[in-house]
Design a protein around this motif. Structure first.
Motif, PDB file in Angstrom:
ATOM      1  N   LYS A  58      44.399  57.085 -27.314  1.00 21.10           N
ATOM      2  CA  LYS A  58      45.068  58.226 -26.682  1.00 21.10           C
ATOM      3  C   LYS A  58      46.130  57.742 -25.695  1.00 21.10           C
ATOM      4  CE  LYS A  58      43.155  60.641 -23.355  1.00 21.10           C
ATOM      5  NZ  LYS A  58      42.414  61.618 -22.505  1.00 21.10           N
ATOM      6  N   ALA A  59      45.780  56.738 -24.883  1.00 19.32           N
ATOM      7  CA  ALA A  59      46.742  56.201 -23.908  1.00 19.32           C
ATOM      8  C   ALA A  59      47.922  55.565 -24.620  1.00 19.32           C
ATOM      9  CB  ALA A  59      46.045  55.192 -23.002  1.00 19.32           C
ATOM     10  N   TYR A  60      47.657  54.843 -25.699  1.00 21.50           N
ATOM     11  CA  TYR A  60      48.736  54.201 -26.453  1.00 21.50           C
ATOM     12  C   TYR A  60      49.668  55.248 -27.052  1.00 21.50           C
ATOM     13  CZ  TYR A  60      51.114  51.921 -30.374  1.00 21.50           C
ATOM     14  OH  TYR A  60      52.059  51.478 -31.262  1.00 21.50           O
ATOM     15  N   CYS A  61      49.106  56.265 -27.673  1.00 20.55           N
ATOM     16  CA  CYS A  61      49.937  57.291 -28.312  1.00 20.55           C
ATOM     17  C   CYS A  61      50.797  58.043 -27.303  1.00 20.55           C
ATOM     18  CB  CYS A  61      49.055  58.268 -29.093  1.00 20.55           C
ATOM     19  SG  CYS A  61      48.339  57.570 -30.607  1.00 20.55           S
ATOM     20  N   ALA A  62      50.350  58.103 -26.065  1.00 20.12           N
ATOM     21  CA  ALA A  62      51.107  58.813 -25.028  1.00 20.12           C
ATOM     22  C   ALA A  62      52.181  57.933 -24.390  1.00 20.12           C
ATOM     23  CB  ALA A  62      50.156  59.312 -23.943  1.00 20.12           C
ATOM     24  N   ALA A  63      52.167  56.625 -24.699  1.00 20.27           N
ATOM     25  CA  ALA A  63      53.112  55.700 -24.076  1.00 20.27           C
ATOM     26  C   ALA A  63      54.474  55.774 -24.752  1.00 20.27           C
ATOM     27  CB  ALA A  63      52.564  54.273 -24.142  1.00 20.27           C
ATOM     28  N   ALA A  64      55.516  55.667 -23.960  1.00 20.87           N
ATOM     29  CA  ALA A  64      56.872  55.698 -24.499  1.00 20.87           C
ATOM     30  C   ALA A  64      57.110  54.489 -25.397  1.00 20.87           C
ATOM     31  CB  ALA A  64      57.883  55.702 -23.358  1.00 20.87           C
ATOM     32  N   GLY A  65      57.696  54.730 -26.554  1.00 23.66           N
ATOM     33  CA  GLY A  65      58.072  53.648 -27.448  1.00 23.66           C
ATOM     34  C   GLY A  65      56.958  53.081 -28.297  1.00 23.66           C
ATOM     35  N   ALA A  66      55.790  53.743 -28.330  1.00 20.40           N
ATOM     36  CA  ALA A  66      54.672  53.259 -29.136  1.00 20.40           C
ATOM     37  C   ALA A  66      55.032  53.365 -30.617  1.00 20.40           C
ATOM     38  CB  ALA A  66      53.413  54.053 -28.835  1.00 20.40           C
ATOM     39  N   ALA A  67      55.161  52.222 -31.280  1.00 20.71           N
ATOM     40  CA  ALA A  67      55.673  52.196 -32.652  1.00 20.71           C
ATOM     41  C   ALA A  67      54.748  52.867 -33.651  1.00 20.71           C
ATOM     42  CB  ALA A  67      55.927  50.749 -33.065  1.00 20.71           C
ATOM     43  N   TYR A  68      53.443  52.876 -33.370  1.00 19.52           N
ATOM     44  CA  TYR A  68      52.475  53.411 -34.328  1.00 19.52           C
ATOM     45  C   TYR A  68      51.854  54.720 -33.854  1.00 19.52           C
ATOM     46  CZ  TYR A  68      52.875  48.935 -36.693  1.00 19.52           C
ATOM     47  OH  TYR A  68      53.362  47.837 -37.372  1.00 19.52           O
ATOM     48  N   ALA A  69      52.468  55.343 -32.844  1.00 22.35           N
ATOM     49  CA  ALA A  69      51.907  56.579 -32.292  1.00 22.35           C
ATOM     50  C   ALA A  69      51.822  57.679 -33.351  1.00 22.35           C
ATOM     51  CB  ALA A  69      52.728  57.051 -31.095  1.00 22.35           C
ATOM     52  N   ALA A  70      52.900  57.880 -34.096  1.00 21.00           N
ATOM     53  CA  ALA A  70      52.903  58.961 -35.089  1.00 21.00           C
ATOM     54  C   ALA A  70      51.813  58.754 -36.138  1.00 21.00           C
ATOM     55  CB  ALA A  70      54.273  59.051 -35.754  1.00 21.00           C
ATOM     56  N   ALA A  71      51.583  57.505 -36.524  1.00 21.88           N
ATOM     57  CA  ALA A  71      50.570  57.221 -37.540  1.00 21.88           C
ATOM     58  C   ALA A  71      49.160  57.337 -36.994  1.00 21.88           C
ATOM     59  CB  ALA A  71      50.792  55.815 -38.098  1.00 21.88           C
ATOM     60  N   LEU A  72      48.973  57.069 -35.706  1.00 23.14           N
ATOM     61  CA  LEU A  72      47.624  57.077 -35.137  1.00 23.14           C
ATOM     62  C   LEU A  72      47.221  58.435 -34.557  1.00 23.14           C
ATOM     63  CD1 LEU A  72      47.577  53.568 -33.418  1.00 23.14           C
ATOM     64  CD2 LEU A  72      46.080  54.334 -35.280  1.00 23.14           C
ATOM     65  N   LYS A  73      48.186  59.262 -34.177  1.00 19.78           N
ATOM     66  CA  LYS A  73      47.848  60.546 -33.563  1.00 19.78           C
ATOM     67  C   LYS A  73      46.926  61.404 -34.421  1.00 19.78           C
ATOM     68  CE  LYS A  73      51.666  61.231 -30.306  1.00 19.78           C
ATOM     69  NZ  LYS A  73      52.914  61.965 -30.011  1.00 19.78           N
ATOM     70  N   PRO A  74      47.096  61.438 -35.749  1.00 23.90           N
ATOM     71  CA  PRO A  74      46.177  62.257 -36.554  1.00 23.90           C
ATOM     72  C   PRO A  74      44.716  61.819 -36.470  1.00 23.90           C
ATOM     73  CG  PRO A  74      48.161  61.732 -37.802  1.00 23.90           C
ATOM     74  CD  PRO A  74      48.200  60.899 -36.563  1.00 23.90           C
ATOM     75  N   TYR A  75      44.465  60.620 -35.972  1.00 24.90           N
ATOM     76  CA  TYR A  75      43.093  60.129 -35.861  1.00 24.90           C
ATOM     77  C   TYR A  75      42.450  60.458 -34.517  1.00 24.90           C
ATOM     78  CZ  TYR A  75      43.870  57.344 -40.079  1.00 24.90           C
ATOM     79  OH  TYR A  75      44.144  56.940 -41.372  1.00 24.90           O
ATOM     80  N   LEU A  76      43.221  60.993 -33.569  1.00 26.56           N
ATOM     81  CA  LEU A  76      42.704  61.177 -32.221  1.00 26.56           C
ATOM     82  C   LEU A  76      41.485  62.090 -32.176  1.00 26.56           C
ATOM     83  CD1 LEU A  76      45.950  61.367 -30.036  1.00 26.56           C
ATOM     84  CD2 LEU A  76      44.235  59.543 -30.098  1.00 26.56           C
ATOM     85  N   GLN A  77      41.517  63.214 -32.894  1.00 27.25           N
ATOM     86  CA  GLN A  77      40.371  64.122 -32.847  1.00 27.25           C
ATOM     87  C   GLN A  77      39.137  63.468 -33.450  1.00 27.25           C
ATOM     88  OE1 GLN A  77      40.324  67.189 -31.211  1.00 27.25           O
ATOM     89  NE2 GLN A  77      38.146  66.710 -31.462  1.00 27.25           N
ATOM     90  N   ARG A  78      39.311  62.726 -34.536  1.00 27.36           N
ATOM     91  CA  ARG A  78      38.171  62.046 -35.143  1.00 27.36           C
ATOM     92  C   ARG A  78      37.620  60.970 -34.203  1.00 27.36           C
ATOM     93  NH1 ARG A  78      39.644  60.086 -41.049  1.00 27.36           N
ATOM     94  NH2 ARG A  78      37.398  59.581 -40.995  1.00 27.36           N
ATOM     95  N   LEU A  79      38.494  60.300 -33.471  1.00 32.36           N
ATOM     96  CA  LEU A  79      38.042  59.325 -32.487  1.00 32.36           C
ATOM     97  C   LEU A  79      37.285  60.007 -31.357  1.00 32.36           C
ATOM     98  CD1 LEU A  79      41.232  57.091 -32.328  1.00 32.36           C
ATOM     99  CD2 LEU A  79      38.966  56.305 -33.021  1.00 32.36           C
ATOM    100  N   ALA A  80      37.818  61.147 -30.887  1.00 29.86           N
ATOM    101  CA  ALA A  80      37.149  61.891 -29.817  1.00 29.86           C
ATOM    102  C   ALA A  80      35.769  62.367 -30.262  1.00 29.86           C
ATOM    103  CB  ALA A  80      38.001  63.076 -29.385  1.00 29.86           C
ATOM    104  N   ASP A  81      35.653  62.729 -31.534  1.00 28.76           N
ATOM    105  CA  ASP A  81      34.384  63.206 -32.081  1.00 28.76           C
ATOM    106  C   ASP A  81      33.450  62.066 -32.492  1.00 28.76           C
ATOM    107  OD1 ASP A  81      35.285  65.795 -31.758  1.00 28.76           O
ATOM    108  OD2 ASP A  81      35.967  65.993 -33.832  1.00 28.76           O
TER     109      ASP A  81
END
Length: 310
Positions: A58-81
């Protein structure tokens, strides 16, 4: 007060335990059968099962310039769960490995392990009156590996407070207590991690309480030059039942929520101790986090639990 070099040395020792490298391995993904932490990731191996991998990504995806944020964001809810199917999601694991080469991920990991594990462990050491660099390294290792609080409490029962027993004697007793716990743990994988305590016993035997360099840990030489190097662009003892508590629908309930409420009540917050994580508890938690310089997200993760003595 530790010097920056002592702090980095303490972290490097734990990195060796976790990844075999003093600088850590930002892209390391590990999955061992029987590990209660399930999939682990990063320079000091944070876990899916504890919910801490969610906090890092979550912290990485919120960071400016994170190269893989778009690819990892769809996994955030599954990680939270804590979706354990991610253990064997090879697309997800590949993304984590690739993201380890992103300087933004490397910075995110360094900030994450400092904020979520180092700072709370340093606070725990301070509360016990422990000042030696080696003592801080041992507590940091237990915070990363898991089960610091119960091992601390066992040692306090046997030795009393460090101020009475003496810091060196208390820490030596703590290492013996933790080693015995690891060696006799029903999870046989944890028994194989006694090398962590063996390494600390060696440093204690050498009276290297200041973590003077160079030191060699598990065949890896740690010396000042490694801290000037930037890399090119594992079993956890964390109980998987230890949840990151947060406001959900329906509300989280249970003994862990009640313990959180009781801890906040001791800090002077007027809350209803009923074992239900509701909006009032979230507000009190955010206020506590803000007061202690934590990220005020209303999530009772490892840093917040450590600050509350849980």
């Amino acid at each position: 007060m530790l010097t920056e070099l002592q702090k980095q040395t303490a972290k490097a020792i734990v990195n060796v335990f976790e990844t075999g490298q003093a600088r850590g391995d930002y892209g390391r993904v590990t999955l061992l059968a029987g590990d209660s932490g399930h999939l682990t990731y990063g320079m000091a191996q944070t876990t899916l099962g504890s919910g801490n991998l969610y906090l890092l990504i979550k912290a990485y995806c919120a960071a400016a310039g994170a190269a893989y944020a778009a690819a990892l964001k769809p996994y955030l809810q599954r990680l939270a769960d804590i979706d354990l199917r991610l253990d064997n999601d090879m697309t997800f694991r590949g993304l984590l490995t690739d993201a380890g080469a992103d300087p933004v991920m490397q910075e995110a990991q360094e900030n994450f392990f400092d904020r979520v594990f180092w700072r709370p462990s340093a606070e725990a050491a301070s509360k016990l009156g422990l000042a030696e660099a080696l003592s801080h390294a041992i507590i940091y290792d237990s915070t990363i590996h898991g089960a610091w609080a119960p091992m601390r409490d066992r040692t306090l029962v046997k030795m009393g407070q460090p101020g009475r027993a003496g810091e060196h004697a208390w820490i030596a007793a703590y290492v013996r207590e933790r080693r015995n716990w690891l060696a006799t743990h029903p999870n046989r994988l944890l028994g194989r991690t006694v090398y962590r305590m063996d390494a600390f016993e060696t440093l204690i035997g050498a009276k290297n309480w200041q973590l003077a360099l160079p030191v060699t840990v598990r065949g890896v030489r740690i010396e000042p030059v490694i801290f000037d190097y930037r890399p090119p662009v594992p079993v956890s003892a964390v109980d998987a039942a230890t949840r990151n508590l947060r406001l959900t629908t329906p509300h989280m309930t249970g003994a862990d929520v009640r313990s959180l409420e009781e801890a906040l009540a001791k800090e002077g917050y007027a809350i209803n101790v009923d074992g239900v994580f509701d909006e009032g508890l979230e507000r009190a938690l955010k206020s506590f986090q803000q007061e202690y310089g934590l990220f005020a997200d209303g999530i009772a993760g490892p840093a917040t639990r450590m600050m509350l003595g849980l």
